[in-house]
Design a protein around this motif. Structure first.
Motif, short mmCIF file in Angstrom:
data_model
loop_
_atom_site.label_atom_id
_atom_site.label_comp_id
_atom_site.label_asym_id
_atom_site.label_seq_id
_atom_site.Cartn_x
_atom_site.Cartn_y
_atom_site.Cartn_z
N THR A 1 0.87 -1.18 0.00
CA THR A 1 0.00 0.00 0.00
C THR A 1 0.90 1.23 0.00
OG1 THR A 1 -0.10 0.14 2.41
CG2 THR A 1 -1.79 -1.19 1.32
N ALA A 2 0.43 2.31 -0.61
CA ALA A 2 1.24 3.53 -0.67
C ALA A 2 0.33 4.74 -0.88
CB ALA A 2 2.27 3.44 -1.79
N VAL A 3 0.80 5.88 -0.42
CA VAL A 3 0.13 7.15 -0.68
C VAL A 3 0.94 7.86 -1.74
CG1 VAL A 3 -0.62 9.35 0.26
CG2 VAL A 3 -0.76 7.27 1.68
N VAL A 4 0.33 8.08 -2.92
CA VAL A 4 1.03 8.66 -4.07
C VAL A 4 0.41 10.02 -4.39
CG1 VAL A 4 1.69 8.33 -6.48
CG2 VAL A 4 1.48 6.34 -4.96
N PRO A 5 1.23 11.06 -4.55
CA PRO A 5 0.69 12.38 -4.91
C PRO A 5 0.29 12.43 -6.38
CG PRO A 5 3.08 12.45 -4.84
CD PRO A 5 2.69 11.08 -4.37
N ASP A 6 -0.43 13.49 -6.76
CA ASP A 6 -0.79 13.68 -8.16
C ASP A 6 0.49 13.84 -9.00
OD1 ASP A 6 -3.36 13.60 -7.28
OD2 ASP A 6 -3.68 15.77 -7.38
N GLY B 1 -3.37 11.05 -7.94
CA GLY B 1 -2.79 10.11 -6.99
C GLY B 1 -3.84 9.62 -6.02
N GLY B 2 -3.38 9.22 -4.82
CA GLY B 2 -4.33 8.76 -3.82
C GLY B 2 -3.77 7.58 -3.05
N ASP B 3 -4.65 6.86 -2.35
CA ASP B 3 -4.26 5.66 -1.61
C ASP B 3 -4.22 4.49 -2.59
OD1 ASP B 3 -4.09 7.01 0.81
OD2 ASP B 3 -6.23 6.72 1.24
N VAL B 4 -3.02 4.05 -2.88
CA VAL B 4 -2.83 3.01 -3.91
C VAL B 4 -2.60 1.66 -3.24
CG1 VAL B 4 -1.41 2.25 -5.87
CG2 VAL B 4 -1.87 4.69 -5.52
N LEU B 5 -3.30 0.66 -3.77
CA LEU B 5 -3.17 -0.72 -3.29
C LEU B 5 -2.71 -1.59 -4.46
CD1 LEU B 5 -3.67 -2.69 -0.87
CD2 LEU B 5 -5.97 -3.07 -1.83
N VAL B 6 -1.59 -2.28 -4.28
CA VAL B 6 -1.03 -3.14 -5.34
C VAL B 6 -0.83 -4.54 -4.77
CG1 VAL B 6 0.87 -3.48 -6.97
CG2 VAL B 6 0.17 -1.16 -6.34
N GLY B 7 -1.36 -5.55 -5.47
CA GLY B 7 -1.16 -6.91 -4.96
C GLY B 7 -2.02 -7.93 -5.67
N SER B 8 -2.25 -9.04 -5.00
CA SER B 8 -2.98 -10.17 -5.58
C SER B 8 -4.48 -9.94 -5.57
CB SER B 8 -2.66 -11.44 -4.78
OG SER B 8 -3.12 -11.29 -3.45
N TYR C 1 -0.62 -12.10 -12.21
CA TYR C 1 -1.22 -10.77 -12.34
C TYR C 1 -1.07 -9.97 -11.04
CZ TYR C 1 -3.35 -11.55 -16.89
OH TYR C 1 -3.54 -11.77 -18.23
N ILE C 2 -0.70 -8.70 -11.21
CA ILE C 2 -0.70 -7.75 -10.10
C ILE C 2 -1.86 -6.79 -10.32
CG2 ILE C 2 0.51 -5.77 -9.10
CD1 ILE C 2 3.10 -7.15 -9.49
N TYR C 3 -2.76 -6.71 -9.33
CA TYR C 3 -3.92 -5.84 -9.42
C TYR C 3 -3.59 -4.49 -8.79
CZ TYR C 3 -6.58 -9.96 -10.79
OH TYR C 3 -7.03 -11.05 -11.47
N VAL C 4 -4.12 -3.42 -9.38
CA VAL C 4 -3.85 -2.07 -8.90
C VAL C 4 -5.17 -1.36 -8.63
CG1 VAL C 4 -2.69 0.13 -9.38
CG2 VAL C 4 -1.75 -2.01 -10.32
N ALA C 5 -5.31 -0.81 -7.40
CA ALA C 5 -6.53 -0.08 -7.02
C ALA C 5 -6.14 1.28 -6.45
CB ALA C 5 -7.33 -0.88 -6.00
N ARG C 6 -7.05 2.24 -6.61
CA ARG C 6 -6.83 3.58 -6.05
C ARG C 6 -8.09 4.00 -5.32
NH1 ARG C 6 -5.63 7.63 -10.56
NH2 ARG C 6 -7.82 7.17 -11.01
N ASP C 7 -7.91 4.38 -4.06
CA ASP C 7 -9.03 4.83 -3.22
C ASP C 7 -10.17 3.82 -3.23
OD1 ASP C 7 -7.59 7.15 -2.71
OD2 ASP C 7 -8.52 8.24 -4.38
#
Length: 694
Positions: free
Chosen positions: A452-457, A463-470, A494-500
């Motif tokens: 998980t990470a907080v990424v700026p614009d 940007g936002g709260d980014v979730l990367v994983g299974s 596969y790596i799934y990517v979600a934001r907020d």
């Protein structure tokens, strides 16, 4: 049944070459699975009762500079004895022709001279009787010499001694050439290098170079160190390390090795290893140490040779009883099977180890040469063995309104500090595109799930709260939109990517199959391998797809390291198993197989230490070369066995019938011995490439 493997750590103070030699010898002990020296600590993995006394003895031997060949005669000894015996033979013949009376008057002196020339044979023959309680080949020779002296014809045995010493010298020379071939092949023979100091090159001795220095290598020069290219581009021949004749293109960031030659271009290199720590030195020490590990066929040759010696004595006794003819008795005493069987077998094994190293295949003992010849089951790890071992982004699936660049940069930002292979694949893809990765404000690893990470614009993207994983992580975090994308190829990771909390898409990552791997497996089958099995920790869907594409007979997916070892143990019950792997999780299976093979330049140190054969090339066809070499070696050994027994048996029969004289009996015996040794040395000659199964 699962195996029980324990570990023990001991403090040692050894140089790198001595440490490697110690590890090789420790692995030969019963119960020792693997051994590695890390700095000043010896780590040993073992089963059952730990052989502490034997381990302490080996450590002590290495520490005091133990030499395995310290009692072997030098070439100069053979040459001196050959000159003495041949010179004495010629002198006696000349004296006999010039003055028969004088020749007859010095009979005692002639007998004394012959006994002196035969002193080593007599000593070794008597020692064999006393120490081993059985006669050996030298006992035969000593008996023949003493019998000729007692019969009043000492000069008849002088011809035997002249031929025997001459043949010993030639045979020793051929065997030494076979043993020393690889050392000469890997000789650096480069007295100086170009040291780069403040941008200026100056010629200095190789001995002055140390780790951390920067040197330059130009066209035609041999590289004398291990290091990493800082700048420049060059085509470099690495045949001495990998066995590949085609030059490798080297540029910034790639490794170079001592012993390789710059064929075109020039590079600036940061020195990492020098002298005895280089890969080249490692190769030489492994090859030299491998000579001390005997193959079972060598023990068989020794046993057979020792069993045949009494037959010569028995034959001589029968002939004497039937004919009372000392000439016929000497015929049988002048012939033995020992030299041909023992020397030809030892030379073949030594030559095979040297020939393998020339091809970039390091075989750690003669016993593995024989096991390669008998291999009928091949077990392969998937990642890094069947596949390249470098995952690559192969597919990008995005939700509606999401760009590929957006999802990749968000994932790269969240995974920026991760060393997971899938994360590295994403980072490499972004780097190759020359995109700038946005810096995250914070990140957190979710063990076995993702990040998980907080990424700026950034760059017009939100940007936002980014979730990367299974996918499992996405479901646990109740990410919405999982049903809005379709995954078609289930064999990829596969790596799934979600934001907020909303799914943006998935990145498909695949580890491509090694080029020529399928062809290699097909060739293995045509070459006598009955079963090919794949072991992997990957999912069943991925394993099934790879097994189907590669026509693999059986596979086991989602297995742990100890499970791999258990599968190998089961397969060993019905055949000779060669296990091929490259990672730390393969080390137990590599150690338990009849022949453990590490393939490729990215192999881990533990895997390399646990394996019996190390192949530095990325080309899987080297596996075929190893199998071919093993079978070619054993075929030559069997040829030598047949030739030695047939020729010497025929000579003994002719001698017993009185058809030949003792001189010709000695000529036939020694010529046959030299011939089979030279036949063994043929392994060093490159074999013509031909289609497998032709």
């Amino acid at each position: 049944m699962r195996f029980n493997c324990y570990s023990l750590r001991l403090g040692v103070s050894l140089s790198t070459p001595d440490a490697r030699i110690l590890c090789v010898r420790l692995r030969a002990l019963p119960g020792i699975v693997s051994a590695v020296v890390d700095q000043s600590e010896l780590k040993i993995w073992y089963r059952g009762i730990f052989p502490m006394a034997q381990v302490k003895k080996l450590v002590a031997q290495i520490t005091v500079g133990y030499k395995s060949k310290e009692n072997e005669p030098e070439m100069a000894d053979y040459r001196r004895e050959a000159i003495l015996s041949v010179g004495s033979f010629i002198a006696m013949q000349l004296l006999k022709k010039a003055s028969p009376a004088a020749f007859a008057s010095v009979k005692i002196l002639r007998s004394g001279l012959i006994l002196y020339i035969a002193r080593n044979f007599i000593k070794n023959g008597v020692t064999g009787l006393v120490r081993d309680n059985r006669p050996n080949a030298d006992t035969l020779t000593a008996t023949a010499v003493i019998a000729s002296v007692l019969a009043g014809k000492p000069e008849s045995s002088l011809s035997l001694l002249a031929l025997s010493n001459g043949a010993e010298m030639l045979t020793s020379y051929a065997a030494e050439k076979a043993r020393g071939h690889i050392s000469g092949l890997l000789n650096l023979n480069q007295p100086y290098v170009w040291l780069v100091d403040n941008g200026v090159e100056r010629k200095v001795s190789v001995k002055e170079i140390k780790a951390g220095d920067v040197i330059a290598a130009h066209t035609g020069e041999k590289i004398c160190i291990d290091g990493q290219v800082l700048s420049g581009t060059a085509a470099i021949n690495q045949a001495s390390i990998t066995g590949e004749s085609a030059p490798a293109m080297k540029k910034k960031g790639l490794p170079v090795y001592a012993g390789s030659v710059v064929e075109a271009g020039e590079v600036v290199i940061k020195v990492e290893k020098v002298g005895k720590d280089t890969s080249l030195a490692h190769v030489v020490h492994l090859v030299e140490e491998a000579q001390t590990r005997r193959a079972p066929v060598q023990n068989f040759a020794d046993t057979m040779a020792n069993l045949l010696v009494p037959i010569s004595f028995l034959g001589a006794a029968i002939v004497y009883g039937a004919t009372r003819d000392w000439q016929r008795v000497l015929n049988l005493l002048f012939i033995d099977f020992s030299c041909g069987l023992k020397l030809s077998t030892a030379t073949a094994i030594s030559a095979a180890i040297g020939a393998a190293a020339k091809q970039g295949i390091l075989v750690k003992g003669g016993n593995y040469i024989e096991a390669l010849a008998d291999t009928d089951t091949v077990v392969l790890d998937k990642t890094g063995t069947i596949t390249v071992g470098v995952p690559q982004v192969s597919a990008i699936v995005t939700a509606s309104g999401v760009e590929e660049k957006e999802i990749l940069l968000l994932a790269a930002s969240a995974e920026h500090h991760s060393v997971h292979p899938l994360a590295v694949a994403i980072q490499k893809y972004v780097k190759d595109k020359s995109w700038t990765v946005p810096q995250h404000k914070s990140s957190k690893t979710i063990v076995a799930r993702g990040m998980t990470a907080v990424v700026p614009d950034f760059e017009g993207f939100r940007g936002g709260d980014v979730l990367v994983g299974s996918a499992k992580l996405m479901k646990e975090r109740k990410v919405v939109g999982m049903d809005q994308i379709t995954i078609e190829n289930l064999t990829m990771g596969y790596i799934y990517v979600a934001r907020d909390g909303k799914l943006l898409g998935a990145i498909g990552i695949m580890d491509p199959i090694r080029p020529l791997m399928k062809k290699t497996l097909n060739q293995m089958r045509r070459y006598g391998v009955d079963e090919v099995v794949m072991l992997t920790g990957d999912s069943k869907a991925v394993a099934s797809e790879v097994a189907r594409d590669m026509d693999i007979d059986a596979y086991h997916a989602e297995v742990l390291p100890e499970d791999k070892a258990n599968h190998v143990m089961k397969l060993k019950k019905r055949g000779t198993v060669m296990m091929v792997g490259d990672g730390i999780n393969d080390a137990p299976a590599l150690a338990f197989a009849h022949v453990g093979v590490t393939l490729g330049g990215r192999q881990t140190d533990l895997a390399a230490e646990s394996s019996a054969v190390t192949i530095r090339s990325e080309d899987p066809s080297r596996l075929i070369d190893a199998l071919q070499l093993g079978r070619r070696t054993m075929n030559l050994i069997h040829q030598n066995f047949t030739a030695t027994i047939m020729v010497n048996s025929a000579a003994m029969l002719l001698g017993a019938l009185g058809v030949i004289t003792p001189l010709w009996a000695a000529v036939i015996h020694n010529t046959a011995t030299l011939a089979v040794v030279l036949n063994s040395a043929r392994i060093l000659a490159p074999e013509k490439k031909r289609s497998i199964g032709a």
